[in-house]
Design a protein around this motif. Structure first.
Motif, PDB file in Angstrom:
ATOM      1  N   TRP A  94      46.650  40.182  15.488  1.00 55.84           N
ATOM      2  CA  TRP A  94      47.689  39.550  16.299  1.00 55.84           C
ATOM      3  C   TRP A  94      47.108  38.605  17.352  1.00 55.84           C
ATOM      4  CZ3 TRP A  94      46.427  40.965  21.171  1.00 55.84           C
ATOM      5  CH2 TRP A  94      45.697  42.160  21.313  1.00 55.84           C
ATOM      6  N   LEU A  95      45.803  38.681  17.588  1.00 55.33           N
ATOM      7  CA  LEU A  95      45.187  37.929  18.694  1.00 55.33           C
ATOM      8  C   LEU A  95      45.344  36.403  18.572  1.00 55.33           C
ATOM      9  CD1 LEU A  95      43.821  38.598  21.326  1.00 55.33           C
ATOM     10  CD2 LEU A  95      41.655  38.799  20.143  1.00 55.33           C
ATOM     11  N   ARG A 112      53.924  36.836  18.732  1.00 56.15           N
ATOM     12  CA  ARG A 112      53.624  38.272  18.732  1.00 56.15           C
ATOM     13  C   ARG A 112      54.913  39.067  18.916  1.00 56.15           C
ATOM     14  NH1 ARG A 112      48.410  38.442  22.858  1.00 56.15           N
ATOM     15  NH2 ARG A 112      47.107  36.974  21.683  1.00 56.15           N
ATOM     16  N   ILE A 135      45.614  28.810  23.733  1.00 56.52           N
ATOM     17  CA  ILE A 135      44.522  29.588  24.330  1.00 56.52           C
ATOM     18  C   ILE A 135      43.202  28.833  24.189  1.00 56.52           C
ATOM     19  CG2 ILE A 135      43.822  30.919  22.273  1.00 56.52           C
ATOM     20  CD1 ILE A 135      43.855  33.438  24.062  1.00 56.52           C
ATOM     21  N   LEU A 159      44.747  36.731  31.575  1.00 56.59           N
ATOM     22  CA  LEU A 159      44.047  37.415  30.482  1.00 56.59           C
ATOM     23  C   LEU A 159      44.888  38.557  29.905  1.00 56.59           C
ATOM     24  CD1 LEU A 159      40.269  37.526  31.540  1.00 56.59           C
ATOM     25  CD2 LEU A 159      41.413  35.984  29.999  1.00 56.59           C
ATOM     26  N   VAL A 173      41.348  44.444  30.002  1.00 60.55           N
ATOM     27  CA  VAL A 173      40.778  43.099  30.176  1.00 60.55           C
ATOM     28  C   VAL A 173      40.958  42.541  31.586  1.00 60.55           C
ATOM     29  CG1 VAL A 173      41.207  42.578  27.735  1.00 60.55           C
ATOM     30  CG2 VAL A 173      42.817  41.755  29.455  1.00 60.55           C
ATOM     31  N   CYS A 207      45.216  35.024  36.358  1.00 59.77           N
ATOM     32  CA  CYS A 207      44.309  34.458  35.348  1.00 59.77           C
ATOM     33  C   CYS A 207      44.952  34.425  33.972  1.00 59.77           C
ATOM     34  CB  CYS A 207      42.988  35.216  35.308  1.00 59.77           C
ATOM     35  SG  CYS A 207      43.073  36.879  34.600  1.00 59.77           S
ATOM     36  N   GLU A 240      36.170  42.187  24.998  1.00 58.69           N
ATOM     37  CA  GLU A 240      36.667  43.247  25.876  1.00 58.69           C
ATOM     38  C   GLU A 240      37.542  44.233  25.118  1.00 58.69           C
ATOM     39  OE1 GLU A 240      35.935  43.639  29.302  1.00 58.69           O
ATOM     40  OE2 GLU A 240      34.443  42.156  28.713  1.00 58.69           O
ATOM     41  N   LEU A 241      38.355  43.710  24.182  1.00 59.22           N
ATOM     42  CA  LEU A 241      39.253  44.587  23.440  1.00 59.22           C
ATOM     43  C   LEU A 241      38.470  45.459  22.466  1.00 59.22           C
ATOM     44  CD1 LEU A 241      42.283  42.209  22.807  1.00 59.22           C
ATOM     45  CD2 LEU A 241      42.167  44.135  24.378  1.00 59.22           C
ATOM     46  N   CYS A 251      40.755  29.719  32.257  1.00 62.28           N
ATOM     47  CA  CYS A 251      41.918  30.561  32.545  1.00 62.28           C
ATOM     48  C   CYS A 251      42.654  29.945  33.735  1.00 62.28           C
ATOM     49  CB  CYS A 251      41.495  31.999  32.854  1.00 62.28           C
ATOM     50  SG  CYS A 251      40.707  32.242  34.467  1.00 62.28           S
ATOM     51  N   ARG A 252      43.550  30.669  34.338  1.00 61.84           N
ATOM     52  CA  ARG A 252      44.368  30.050  35.396  1.00 61.84           C
ATOM     53  C   ARG A 252      44.047  30.587  36.791  1.00 61.84           C
ATOM     54  NH1 ARG A 252      49.026  27.814  34.165  1.00 61.84           N
ATOM     55  NH2 ARG A 252      49.505  27.469  31.987  1.00 61.84           N
ATOM     56  N   ALA A 253      42.994  31.397  36.914  1.00 63.81           N
ATOM     57  CA  ALA A 253      42.831  32.133  38.168  1.00 63.81           C
ATOM     58  C   ALA A 253      42.571  31.214  39.369  1.00 63.81           C
ATOM     59  CB  ALA A 253      41.723  33.163  38.032  1.00 63.81           C
ATOM     60  N   LEU A 311      48.096  38.751  29.763  1.00 63.18           N
ATOM     61  CA  LEU A 311      49.173  38.143  28.991  1.00 63.18           C
ATOM     62  C   LEU A 311      48.703  37.864  27.565  1.00 63.18           C
ATOM     63  CD1 LEU A 311      51.263  35.503  30.781  1.00 63.18           C
ATOM     64  CD2 LEU A 311      50.682  35.072  28.431  1.00 63.18           C
ATOM     65  N   TRP A 312      47.464  37.329  27.439  1.00 66.75           N
ATOM     66  CA  TRP A 312      46.921  37.008  26.134  1.00 66.75           C
ATOM     67  C   TRP A 312      46.365  38.229  25.413  1.00 66.75           C
ATOM     68  CZ3 TRP A 312      44.491  32.943  29.603  1.00 66.75           C
ATOM     69  CH2 TRP A 312      45.307  31.812  29.678  1.00 66.75           C
ATOM     70  N   ALA A 313      46.147  39.330  26.161  1.00 70.45           N
ATOM     71  CA  ALA A 313      45.630  40.560  25.544  1.00 70.45           C
ATOM     72  C   ALA A 313      46.753  41.469  25.063  1.00 70.45           C
ATOM     73  CB  ALA A 313      44.753  41.311  26.535  1.00 70.45           C
ATOM     74  N   LEU A 361      38.367  37.969  25.179  1.00 67.65           N
ATOM     75  CA  LEU A 361      39.339  38.997  24.816  1.00 67.65           C
ATOM     76  C   LEU A 361      38.842  39.818  23.635  1.00 67.65           C
ATOM     77  CD1 LEU A 361      42.721  37.086  25.125  1.00 67.65           C
ATOM     78  CD2 LEU A 361      41.806  38.785  26.678  1.00 67.65           C
ATOM     79  N   PRO A 416      40.406  41.267  34.972  1.00 69.76           N
ATOM     80  CA  PRO A 416      39.164  41.152  35.740  1.00 69.76           C
ATOM     81  C   PRO A 416      39.236  41.753  37.151  1.00 69.76           C
ATOM     82  CG  PRO A 416      39.725  39.063  34.694  1.00 69.76           C
ATOM     83  CD  PRO A 416      40.925  39.946  34.576  1.00 69.76           C
TER      84      PRO A 416
END
Lengths: 134, 158
Positions: free
Chosen positions: A112-113, A120, A89, B82, B57, B80, A100-101, A16-18, B84-86, A97, B59
């Motif tokens: 849609w994921l 989307r 992604i 997430l 989602v 992060c 969690e979803l 991810c980008r964190a 955006l992608w969720a 995702l 974090p």
């Protein structure tokens, strides 16, 4: 500040980008190129901060004082959007995702994921046009 | 019933004024989108979903619900991506600095002053309105019903 090794548990890294976003010193660089994402971690950090550690959603980063680190590159394939095929992604993010979803939404349509955000939007625009309402 | 930004699709002329107004309101971040659809554009904003995929989602817990609206805490956001992608509708964006993420906040500041969201006030075609869900949707349903009735009267049926 004493240099600390920047240690990464590669198995936990989501791509991810964190960490690359929060690092104020540019010691973590994320680069997307030709369908692959590379996250490059410097060997050590002498900055007076620990921002990357709590930023990581998976707790994959540790800062170890008195230890000599090595530079590290973690590489991910970027999965292509199911509609436009542009890479968007990483697999670990997608898996997280889905997990969690499912937990948050219960049984739900997640078709849609595998679409990128632009597709989307387009899909929702189509749906709204078909329904004739906004 | 919660209040939403309602879009009247037949009125949208894809002028992008809503995007300009939104960007101006939010320091350059545009939170309204115009995906193309057949022969028209469809103005698309955050649905402030409930249940809330983006919030679920996140974090660091940087997304929170405050009444009708889902808000981003820019201090907590790590960029992060997430959320955006969720987002099922792809309506969360990333700042050029990587964080925070940005999304429609129904122009809360304006609402608190008794005004309306910037996009709604700016749209020259009156394609956007803001109000309780039933109030927003009822006229659209009446129009859709009238179209159906007229088609039946002409013998076209459905």
């Amino acid at each position: 500040m004493e240099a600390r090794a920047l240690q990464v548990d590669v198995g936990k890294c989501l791509g991810c980008r964190a960490c690359s976003t929060v690092c104020p010193a540019g010691l973590i660089i994320l680069q997307d190129y030709e369908g692959r994402r590379t996250v490059r971690f410097a060997a050590s950090c002498s900055e007076d901060c620990t921002l990357c550690v709590p930023a990581c959603p998976e707790g994959a980063i540790t800062l170890l004082p008195g230890v000599r680190g090595t530079t590290l590159e973690v590489v991910f394939d970027l999965l292509p959007c199911a509609a436009c095929h542009s890479p968007f992604i990483t697999t670990p993010v997608l898996n997280k995702l889905q997990q969690e979803l499912a937990r948050a939404l219960g049984p739900a349509d997640l078709s849609w994921l595998p679409l990128c955000p632009s597709c989307r939007q387009a899909q929702q625009g189509q749906a709204m046009t078909t329904w004739g309402i906004g | 019933m919660s209040a939403i930004i309602h879009t009247e699709l037949s009125r949208c002329i894809a002028c992008h004024a809503c995007q300009v107004a939104c960007g101006r309101e939010h320091g350059g971040a545009e939170n309204i989108y115009l995906p193309p659809s057949a022969d028209r554009a469809v103005p698309l904003v955050c649905s402030q979903c409930e249940p809330t995929p983006c919030l679920a989602v996140c974090p660091p817990g940087a997304l929170r619900r405050a009444g009708d609206v889902v808000l981003v805490d820019s201090e907590k956001c790590t960029g992060c991506g997430l959320c955006l992608w969720a987002c099922p509708f792809g309506v969360i964006g990333l700042a050029t600095t990587g964080r925070p993420v940005h999304k429609c906040n129904l122009c809360l500041d304006r609402l608190e002053r008794g005004s309306k969201p910037a996009c709604v006030l700016t749209c020259p075609a009156r394609a956007l309105s803001y109000g309780p869900y039933e109030e927003a949707v009822a006229p659209a349903r009446q129009r859709a019903a009238a179209v159906q009735v007229q088609a039946v009267a002409r013998g076209e049926g459905r």
